[in-house]
Design a protein around this motif. Structure first.
Motif, PDB file in Angstrom:
ATOM      1  N   ALA A 133       0.873  -1.448   0.330  1.00 23.09           N
ATOM      2  CA  ALA A 133       0.190   0.513   0.148  1.00 23.09           C
ATOM      3  C   ALA A 133       0.394   0.958  -0.030  1.00 23.09           C
ATOM      4  O   ALA A 133      -0.035   2.050  -0.262  1.00 23.09           O
ATOM      5  N   TRP A 134       2.133   1.275   1.262  1.00 24.40           N
ATOM      6  CA  TRP A 134       2.380   2.489   1.119  1.00 24.40           C
ATOM      7  C   TRP A 134       4.014   2.535  -0.232  1.00 24.40           C
ATOM      8  O   TRP A 134       3.753   4.194  -0.758  1.00 24.40           O
ATOM      9  N   VAL A 135       4.237   1.538  -0.564  1.00 26.54           N
ATOM     10  CA  VAL A 135       5.059   2.168  -2.360  1.00 26.54           C
ATOM     11  C   VAL A 135       3.854   2.080  -3.456  1.00 26.54           C
ATOM     12  O   VAL A 135       4.199   2.702  -3.611  1.00 26.54           O
ATOM     13  N   LEU A 136       2.906   1.951  -3.437  1.00 25.88           N
ATOM     14  CA  LEU A 136       1.202   1.849  -4.816  1.00 25.88           C
ATOM     15  C   LEU A 136       1.499   3.512  -4.409  1.00 25.88           C
ATOM     16  O   LEU A 136       1.062   4.705  -5.127  1.00 25.88           O
ATOM     17  N   ALA A 137       1.684   4.131  -2.919  1.00 25.52           N
ATOM     18  CA  ALA A 137       1.680   6.289  -2.452  1.00 25.52           C
ATOM     19  C   ALA A 137       2.212   6.856  -3.076  1.00 25.52           C
ATOM     20  O   ALA A 137       1.979   7.783  -3.511  1.00 25.52           O
ATOM     21  N   VAL A 138       3.351   6.104  -2.890  1.00 27.93           N
ATOM     22  CA  VAL A 138       4.592   6.470  -3.409  1.00 27.93           C
ATOM     23  C   VAL A 138       4.866   7.072  -4.468  1.00 27.93           C
ATOM     24  O   VAL A 138       4.772   7.774  -5.247  1.00 27.93           O
ATOM     25  N   ALA A 139       4.325   6.159  -5.270  1.00 27.20           N
ATOM     26  CA  ALA A 139       4.349   6.498  -6.898  1.00 27.20           C
ATOM     27  C   ALA A 139       3.366   7.182  -7.295  1.00 27.20           C
ATOM     28  O   ALA A 139       3.745   7.692  -8.675  1.00 27.20           O
ATOM     29  N   LEU A 140       1.820   7.002  -6.879  1.00 28.16           N
ATOM     30  CA  LEU A 140       0.935   7.741  -6.713  1.00 28.16           C
ATOM     31  C   LEU A 140       0.897   9.212  -6.986  1.00 28.16           C
ATOM     32  O   LEU A 140       0.943   9.954  -7.731  1.00 28.16           O
ATOM     33  N   ALA A 141       1.784   9.387  -5.758  1.00 27.44           N
ATOM     34  CA  ALA A 141       2.593  11.089  -5.087  1.00 27.44           C
ATOM     35  C   ALA A 141       3.228  11.489  -6.138  1.00 27.44           C
ATOM     36  O   ALA A 141       3.564  12.490  -6.784  1.00 27.44           O
ATOM     37  N   LEU A 142       4.196  10.292  -6.683  1.00 25.97           N
ATOM     38  CA  LEU A 142       5.062  11.063  -7.772  1.00 25.97           C
ATOM     39  C   LEU A 142       4.589  11.469  -9.373  1.00 25.97           C
ATOM     40  O   LEU A 142       5.433  11.950 -10.208  1.00 25.97           O
ATOM     41  N   TYR A 143       3.950  10.552  -9.697  1.00 25.25           N
ATOM     42  CA  TYR A 143       3.035  10.266 -11.320  1.00 25.25           C
ATOM     43  C   TYR A 143       2.297  11.853 -11.109  1.00 25.25           C
ATOM     44  O   TYR A 143       2.532  12.781 -11.141  1.00 25.25           O
ATOM     45  N   VAL A 144       1.933  12.078  -9.031  1.00 26.37           N
ATOM     46  CA  VAL A 144       0.769  13.637  -9.344  1.00 26.37           C
ATOM     47  C   VAL A 144       2.540  15.394  -9.592  1.00 26.37           C
ATOM     48  O   VAL A 144       1.722  15.880 -10.130  1.00 26.37           O
ATOM     49  N   ILE A 145       3.213  14.662  -9.038  1.00 24.83           N
ATOM     50  CA  ILE A 145       3.932  16.325  -8.782  1.00 24.83           C
ATOM     51  C   ILE A 145       4.473  15.990 -10.563  1.00 24.83           C
ATOM     52  O   ILE A 145       4.483  17.005 -10.786  1.00 24.83           O
ATOM     53  N   ALA A 146       5.138  14.666 -10.885  1.00 21.05           N
ATOM     54  CA  ALA A 146       5.591  14.595 -11.837  1.00 21.05           C
ATOM     55  C   ALA A 146       5.099  15.606 -13.123  1.00 21.05           C
ATOM     56  O   ALA A 146       5.009  15.873 -13.858  1.00 21.05           O
ATOM     57  N   LYS A 147       3.055  15.033 -12.797  1.00 20.49           N
ATOM     58  CA  LYS A 147       2.730  16.234 -13.944  1.00 20.49           C
ATOM     59  C   LYS A 147       2.125  17.075 -13.636  1.00 20.49           C
ATOM     60  O   LYS A 147       1.984  17.908 -14.778  1.00 20.49           O
ATOM     61  N   SER A 148       2.689  17.672 -11.993  1.00 21.99           N
ATOM     62  CA  SER A 148       2.630  18.492 -11.792  1.00 21.99           C
ATOM     63  C   SER A 148       3.390  20.529 -12.537  1.00 21.99           C
ATOM     64  O   SER A 148       3.340  21.299 -12.408  1.00 21.99           O
ATOM     65  N   LEU A 149       4.376  19.270 -12.643  1.00 24.59           N
ATOM     66  CA  LEU A 149       5.341  19.647 -13.658  1.00 24.59           C
ATOM     67  C   LEU A 149       5.884  19.728 -15.093  1.00 24.59           C
ATOM     68  O   LEU A 149       6.389  20.356 -15.742  1.00 24.59           O
ATOM     69  N   ASP A 150       4.618  18.879 -15.468  1.00 24.82           N
ATOM     70  CA  ASP A 150       4.995  18.601 -16.882  1.00 24.82           C
ATOM     71  C   ASP A 150       4.395  20.385 -17.782  1.00 24.82           C
ATOM     72  O   ASP A 150       3.386  20.648 -17.368  1.00 24.82           O
ATOM     73  N   GLY A 151       5.142  20.929 -18.500  1.00 25.62           N
ATOM     74  CA  GLY A 151       4.244  21.951 -18.873  1.00 25.62           C
ATOM     75  C   GLY A 151       4.664  23.377 -18.256  1.00 25.62           C
ATOM     76  O   GLY A 151       3.934  24.253 -18.128  1.00 25.62           O
ATOM     77  N   LEU A 152       5.690  23.026 -16.755  1.00 22.27           N
ATOM     78  CA  LEU A 152       5.704  23.856 -15.555  1.00 22.27           C
ATOM     79  C   LEU A 152       4.994  25.425 -15.969  1.00 22.27           C
ATOM     80  O   LEU A 152       4.575  26.409 -15.900  1.00 22.27           O
ATOM     81  N   GLY A 153       6.383  25.978 -17.254  1.00 22.65           N
ATOM     82  CA  GLY A 153       6.512  27.422 -17.376  1.00 22.65           C
ATOM     83  C   GLY A 153       5.111  27.519 -17.750  1.00 22.65           C
ATOM     84  O   GLY A 153       4.114  28.851 -17.744  1.00 22.65           O
ATOM     85  N   ARG A 154       4.217  26.571 -18.721  1.00 18.19           N
ATOM     86  CA  ARG A 154       3.536  27.061 -19.566  1.00 18.19           C
ATOM     87  C   ARG A 154       2.306  27.415 -18.317  1.00 18.19           C
ATOM     88  O   ARG A 154       1.264  28.168 -18.764  1.00 18.19           O
ATOM     89  N   LYS A 155       2.581  26.891 -17.612  1.00 20.84           N
ATOM     90  CA  LYS A 155       0.303  26.500 -16.629  1.00 20.84           C
ATOM     91  C   LYS A 155       1.391  28.150 -15.969  1.00 20.84           C
ATOM     92  O   LYS A 155      -0.288  28.530 -15.098  1.00 20.84           O
ATOM     93  N   LEU A 156       2.556  28.330 -15.362  1.00 26.18           N
ATOM     94  CA  LEU A 156       2.310  29.812 -14.994  1.00 26.18           C
ATOM     95  C   LEU A 156       2.927  30.859 -15.578  1.00 26.18           C
ATOM     96  O   LEU A 156       2.288  31.989 -14.439  1.00 26.18           O
ATOM     97  N   ALA A 157       3.046  30.514 -16.569  1.00 23.22           N
ATOM     98  CA  ALA A 157       2.857  32.028 -17.396  1.00 23.22           C
ATOM     99  C   ALA A 157       1.040  32.905 -17.377  1.00 23.22           C
ATOM    100  O   ALA A 157       1.167  33.762 -17.286  1.00 23.22           O
ATOM    101  N   PRO A 158      -0.332  32.589 -17.212  1.00 26.04           N
ATOM    102  CA  PRO A 158      -1.474  33.204 -17.313  1.00 26.04           C
ATOM    103  C   PRO A 158      -1.175  33.701 -15.714  1.00 26.04           C
ATOM    104  O   PRO A 158      -1.946  34.932 -15.162  1.00 26.04           O
ATOM    105  N   TRP A 159      -0.017  33.337 -14.397  1.00 26.66           N
ATOM    106  CA  TRP A 159      -0.423  34.099 -13.282  1.00 26.66           C
ATOM    107  C   TRP A 159       0.937  34.962 -13.477  1.00 26.66           C
ATOM    108  O   TRP A 159       1.811  36.083 -12.722  1.00 26.66           O
TER     109      TRP A 159
END
Length: 206
Positions: A138-164
């Motif tokens: 359960a904890w291995v999958l939790a860490v994997a899920l957290a990494l994917y969420v963070i990675a998705k937030s970093l995808d195109g970070l400059g484009r996501k922050l530009a409107p702000w």
């Protein structure tokens, strides 16, 4: 044992990539050594799950296979390979793409939504219970899920922050993109490890 083996294989593959690529940027490029390793482990995990499902005739867990397979194919950019826009892109359905592509994309989205709802209904409570009981899978999958969420937030970070009104430097944008690829690779390794722990747990149970 599984984690040690996959980490060793990954290290060897990345070392070979460092020798063969012309520039460091190509290590983190699309279809580069890091992304190809992520796709490889996800596809192998999907095949492993499919084999176990067929052997045990446990087809009720098809939703897990759908998600892992979809993640692996996305790493190979198959979500964008057969349509004018990505299957997950609103432009595919609101734009001028052929109706065949829109229908195919809608079918894939429907399958993913059904798999997601089934995942929540069948596996969310056991997973939360596993976290409370400090079970390793359960904890291995939790860490994997957290990494994917963070990675998705970093995808195109400059484009996501530009409107702000936030402009990232080239170094920051490059570092975010590289971090995304590394996190997805580690996430794929952990997903395989989590699947291995779950299958081993079931085998010992029976």
């Amino acid at each position: 044992m599984l984690l040690a083996l996959t980490c060793g294989l990954t290290l060897g593959w990345l070392l070979v990539g460092l020798v063969l690529v012309e520039t460091p940027e190509k290590m983190f490029a699309e279809t580069g050594p890091i992304e190809s390793a992520s796709a490889f482990y996800l596809i192998v995990t999907a095949l492993w799950l499919a084999s176990d499902m067929m052997r045990r005739r446990a087809l009720e867990r098809w939703h897990l296979l759908v998600f892992v397979t979809a993640a692996g194919l996305r790493e190979l950019d198959w979500d964008k390979a057969f349509t004018d826009s990505g299957i997950l892109s609103l432009r595919l359905y609101s734009g001028t793409a052929p109706w065949v592509q829109k229908i195919a994309g809608a079918l894939v989205l429907t399958l993913l939504i059904c798999a997601g709802l089934r995942l929540l209904r069948r596996d969310l409570v056991p997973w939360l219970q596993g976290l409370r009981r400090r079970q390793d899978w359960a904890w291995v999958l939790a860490v994997a899920l957290a990494l994917y969420v963070i990675a998705k937030s970093l995808d195109g970070l400059g484009r996501k922050l530009a409107p702000w009104g936030i402009e990232l430097s080239d170094w920051a944008s490059r570092s975010a993109g590289r971090s995304e690829e590394v996190m997805e690779l580690v996430g794929a390794l952990l997903l395989m490890q989590g699947a291995g722990l779950i299958l081993l747990r079931r085998r010992l149970r029976y």
